[in-house]
Design an enzyme around this catalytic site. Structure first.
Site, mmCIF file in Angstrom:
data_model
loop_
_atom_site.group_PDB
_atom_site.id
_atom_site.type_symbol
_atom_site.label_atom_id
_atom_site.label_comp_id
_atom_site.label_asym_id
_atom_site.label_seq_id
_atom_site.Cartn_x
_atom_site.Cartn_y
_atom_site.Cartn_z
ATOM 1 N N LYS A 29 0.419 -0.832 0.059
ATOM 2 C CA LYS A 29 -0.094 -0.014 -0.017
ATOM 3 C C LYS A 29 0.888 1.515 -0.010
ATOM 4 O O LYS A 29 1.232 2.038 -1.171
ATOM 5 C CB LYS A 29 -0.805 -0.344 1.254
ATOM 6 C CG LYS A 29 -1.991 1.071 1.247
ATOM 7 C CD LYS A 29 -2.979 0.662 2.497
ATOM 8 C CE LYS A 29 -3.186 2.419 3.071
ATOM 9 N NZ LYS A 29 -4.679 2.252 3.781
ATOM 10 N N GLU A 88 10.720 -4.513 4.010
ATOM 11 C CA GLU A 88 10.698 -5.939 4.021
ATOM 12 C C GLU A 88 10.224 -6.531 2.414
ATOM 13 O O GLU A 88 10.890 -6.490 2.011
ATOM 14 C CB GLU A 88 9.628 -7.078 4.847
ATOM 15 C CG GLU A 88 9.620 -7.054 6.834
ATOM 16 C CD GLU A 88 9.323 -6.279 6.701
ATOM 17 O OE1 GLU A 88 8.825 -4.864 6.545
ATOM 18 O OE2 GLU A 88 8.146 -6.466 8.297
ATOM 19 N N GLY A 92 -5.340 -1.544 4.724
ATOM 20 C CA GLY A 92 -4.209 -2.795 4.643
ATOM 21 C C GLY A 92 -4.516 -4.010 4.574
ATOM 22 O O GLY A 92 -4.965 -5.152 3.892
ATOM 23 N N ARG A 93 -5.677 -4.576 5.834
ATOM 24 C CA ARG A 93 -5.904 -6.018 6.260
ATOM 25 C C ARG A 93 -7.185 -5.824 5.880
ATOM 26 O O ARG A 93 -8.004 -6.559 5.982
ATOM 27 C CB ARG A 93 -6.200 -6.056 8.009
ATOM 28 C CG ARG A 93 -6.340 -4.550 8.396
ATOM 29 C CD ARG A 93 -6.188 -4.849 9.707
ATOM 30 N NE ARG A 93 -6.814 -3.191 10.424
ATOM 31 C CZ ARG A 93 -5.858 -2.154 10.450
ATOM 32 N NH1 ARG A 93 -5.073 -1.963 10.381
ATOM 33 N NH2 ARG A 93 -6.394 -1.640 11.889
ATOM 34 N N GLU A 109 -5.522 -6.677 15.214
ATOM 35 C CA GLU A 109 -4.391 -4.737 14.221
ATOM 36 C C GLU A 109 -5.561 -4.651 14.229
ATOM 37 O O GLU A 109 -5.668 -2.848 14.504
ATOM 38 C CB GLU A 109 -3.599 -5.109 13.123
ATOM 39 C CG GLU A 109 -3.001 -3.897 12.595
ATOM 40 C CD GLU A 109 -1.628 -4.257 10.776
ATOM 41 O OE1 GLU A 109 -2.509 -4.123 10.308
ATOM 42 O OE2 GLU A 109 -0.955 -4.681 10.677
ATOM 43 N N HIS A 165 -5.121 -32.715 17.398
ATOM 44 C CA HIS A 165 -3.452 -33.746 18.462
ATOM 45 C C HIS A 165 -2.497 -32.255 18.840
ATOM 46 O O HIS A 165 -0.999 -33.441 19.265
ATOM 47 C CB HIS A 165 -3.435 -34.603 17.290
ATOM 48 C CG HIS A 165 -4.118 -35.400 16.825
ATOM 49 N ND1 HIS A 165 -4.241 -36.770 17.583
ATOM 50 C CD2 HIS A 165 -5.010 -35.012 15.941
ATOM 51 C CE1 HIS A 165 -5.563 -37.401 16.983
ATOM 52 N NE2 HIS A 165 -5.852 -36.325 15.909
ATOM 53 N N LYS A 207 8.877 -0.319 14.484
ATOM 54 C CA LYS A 207 9.723 -0.420 12.794
ATOM 55 C C LYS A 207 10.784 0.485 12.695
ATOM 56 O O LYS A 207 11.857 0.129 13.243
ATOM 57 C CB LYS A 207 8.689 0.111 12.159
ATOM 58 C CG LYS A 207 7.292 -0.866 11.565
ATOM 59 C CD LYS A 207 6.658 0.186 10.057
ATOM 60 C CE LYS A 207 5.373 -0.665 9.859
ATOM 61 N NZ LYS A 207 4.902 0.356 8.963
HETATM 62 O O1 LIG Z 1 0.933 -2.545 2.282
HETATM 63 P P1 LIG Z 1 2.162 -2.026 2.925
HETATM 64 O O2 LIG Z 1 2.692 -0.634 2.867
HETATM 65 O O3 LIG Z 1 3.331 -2.541 2.365
HETATM 66 O O4 LIG Z 1 2.108 -2.769 4.459
HETATM 67 C C1 LIG Z 1 2.199 -3.672 4.688
HETATM 68 C C2 LIG Z 1 1.505 -3.971 5.757
HETATM 69 O O5 LIG Z 1 2.593 -3.759 7.324
HETATM 70 C C3 LIG Z 1 1.474 -2.839 8.102
HETATM 71 O O6 LIG Z 1 0.974 -1.419 7.930
HETATM 72 C C4 LIG Z 1 1.573 -2.796 9.112
HETATM 73 O O7 LIG Z 1 1.965 -4.160 9.753
HETATM 74 C C5 LIG Z 1 0.100 -3.399 7.887
HETATM 75 O O8 LIG Z 1 -0.896 -2.910 8.516
HETATM 76 C C6 LIG Z 1 0.028 -3.902 6.772
HETATM 77 O O9 LIG Z 1 -0.885 -4.590 6.056
#
Ligand SMILES: O=P(O)(O)OC[C@H]1O[C@](O)(CO)[C@@H](O)[C@@H]1O
Length: 555
Positions: A215, A221, A276-277, A362, A393, A513
């Site tokens: 987003k 990452e 995002g979620r 979240e 199990h 972060k």
């Molecule tokens: O889509 P982006 O901006 O890379 O963010 C990834 C994820 O990181 C967050 O902002 C925080 O963990 C989530 O809400 C989101 O889904």
């Protein structure tokens, strides 16, 4: 659309209905589920609702008809109806970020009737991107999209994390049967290089397409994985045209994607009014659309839309998301349950617990209300779970006999996703059996009557009275999956509203972060000896630096 400020107040527990609920809880506390079933032989059907392929049985929750009436009245008293309309109407209910919350507009049909945000008609924007996605997905599926060496695409790798990974990864797995067999779908999220390495294993750069989903397009990452994927591609087929032909992006930040080297026509846009979620319905679902086709994706949206309509129009006492949300409030705030298990009895839904973990924790893992004051009552429980029967199990021992009561959602599908004889009967029998055993348990007298040695009796008795809801789907297809996910999205909305929190921000992820950014700088600053950290953090950084230096020296 504006919304009366009092609706945003944190403490909804000062109203009459909350007091009535507490008094009612005291009056029925200690009434075992066995007694509740004995008192009403029809309870198993009276406390169940069926709607468009979804059956929700909450009779094994520790509630009475009066509980449900009071919960519904509490929801009305708290202005939930206005809250729902505020969300659908495009009010900026994400107050801490001053944003509208319009994931529902991603699946609405009538673009003309959709809200406007900042002067832009939301529906038009959605339709435009959906159309671009459809054209692109079609060209990948039909083999028309060719890589830099003119070979067709045989693998799609989605690089993203959190909401930019969990939704499409979960849905692609759930709908694998309906997916094109010609393309291998892989998902990379963790910054641990092992994740990307494993995803790339066996892939041919000439036939691999990367979708960088982020987003913000700033998530470390995702950008780290995307850089390494780009290098892998260039190492494989050289620099010329490689990124342009093999990378697309999904983002609200078109400019950052362009800076990464992705051509603007290969960026699929979405907007800051999609959390995002909550974004699997947007271009974040591109990998899913390639997998199930644009018709399948539209069915997925249609399923969610049907749940949106139900949420908006059904009376609360028959409203699936409202009921699920209220039962969660009852368990969390009146019964004091700190955790909640999601147990899909269907391998196709194996990633659902992880998806719902982000969605619920979240969204509603907050301790400050929208008015900036500490919340008056507990908010989201810890959500966890795993696919049945594996969990039986592993952790079910605690569910049955532990000192902690864990309310559970059991999710099953009537129609199996395979042709193997016998398996499905067993799977569904286990699901039903677990809900039964949790609810009714086994008394010491019943154990004794079976001739069990006296010293074993206390160990082999089950207290029961452990609440669960069963959600049974007729089948698992794009439409029904859309309904299921929207059901949980709206459940989260209901709870966030009643807790008086902003379900659509996530400030709690920021501190870690920022800290990671400082620590990685420190780890890489070999020449610096004074570490500006607490003694534990400094010691760990120092230890890692020495190990890293030793490994480099050995190489
Ligand atoms: O889509 P982006 O901006 O890379 O963010 C990834 C994820 O990181 C967050 O902002 C925080 O963990 C989530 O809400 C989101 O889904």
């Amino acid at each position: 659309m504006s919304i009366d400020n009092h609706e945003f107040r944190t403490d909804r527990t000062s109203g009459q209905r909350w007091h009535a609920l507490r008094a009612h809880h005291q009056s029925i506390d200690g009434t075992h589920l066995r007694d509740l079933f004995a008192a009403d032989p029809d309870r198993g059907t009276a406390m169940a609702i069926e709607s468009d392929g979804l059956y929700l049985d909450y009779s094994k929750q520790r509630v009475t008809a009066e509980t449900m009436t009071l919960l519904v009245e509490f929801a009305h008293e708290s202005g939930l109806r206005d809250g729902i309309e505020a969300m659908f109407g495009g009010a900026r209910i994400n107050t801490t970020e001053d944003r509208a919350v319009l994931h529902t507009a991603l699946r609405a049909l009538d673009a003309d009737a959709s809200p406007t945000v900042d002067g832009h008609a939301v529906g038009e924007q959605v339709d435009r991107v959906l159309h671009r996605m459809s054209v692109f997905a079609q060209s990948v599926r039909r083999g028309r999209l060719r890589g830099a060496t003119s070979r067709r695409i045989e693998a799609v790798v989605n690089i993203g994390i959190g909401g930019s990974d969990l939704g499409p990864a979960m849905a692609c797995r759930a709908l694998a049967e309906a997916s094109t067999p010609d393309i291998d779908f892989r998902f990379v999220s963790n910054v641990d290089g092992a994740d990307l390495s494993a995803a790339l294993r066996g892939l041919d750069p000439e036939t691999t397409l990367f979708i960088v989903s982020s987003k913000t397009f700033t998530t470390v990452e995702t950008l780290t994985n995307a850089e390494s994927a780009r290098q892998w591609l260039i190492d494989g087929i050289g620099d010329r045209g490689a990124v342009r032909e093999h990378f697309v992006a999904v983002s609200t930040n078109v400019e950052a994607a362009r800076r990464f080297g992705i051509a603007e026509e290969n960026v699929f846009e979405f907007w800051d009014w999609v959390g995002g979620r909550y974004s699997v319905w947007s271009a974040i679902g591109l990998s899913l659309m390639i997998a199930i086709g644009s018709g399948g994706f539209r069915d997925f949206l249609a399923g969610a839309r049907s749940m949106d309509t139900e949420f908006r129009t059904a009376p609360f006492e028959k409203n699936l998301p409202v009921l699920l949300g209220l039962l969660g409030i009852w368990n969390r705030n009146l019964l004091g349950a700190a955790t909640h298990a999601v147990l899909p009895y269907d391998e196709r839904l194996a990633l659902l617990p992880a998806y719902l973990q982000q969605l619920e924790m979240e969204s509603n893992g907050k301790s400050v209300g929208v008015d900036g004051e500490p919340v008056a009552i507990d908010t989201a429980p810890i959500v966890w779970g795993a696919a049945g029967t594996n969990g039986q199990h592993a952790f079910f021992q605690l569910l049955h006999q532990g000192t902690t009561v864990v309310p559970c959602d059991f999710i099953g599908v009537l129609e199996p996703g395979h042709l193997l004889a016998g398996h499905h009967d067993l799977l569904i029998a286990n699901l039903i059996a677990q809900t039964q055993a949790l609810a009714f348990g086994r008394t010491a007298d019943e154990v004794r009557a079976e001739g069990v040695a006296e010293h074993q009796v206390p160990h082999r008795a089950f207290p029961g009275d452990r609440p669960s809801t069963t959600i049974m789907m007729d089948r698992l297809d794009p439409y029904s999956l859309g309904r299921l996910l929207a059901l949980y999205e709206h459940k989260v909305f209901v709870q966030g509203w009643l807790w008086g929190i902003d379900s659509f921000d996530q400030w709690g992820v920021e501190l870690g972060k920022v800290a990671a950014g400082r620590i990685v700088d420190e780890i890489r600053a070999e020449d610096r000896t004074v570490l500006p950290f607490d003694s534990s953090t400094a010691a760990q950084i120092g230890r890692y630096r020495r190990a890293r230096a030793a490994a480099e020296h050995d190489r």
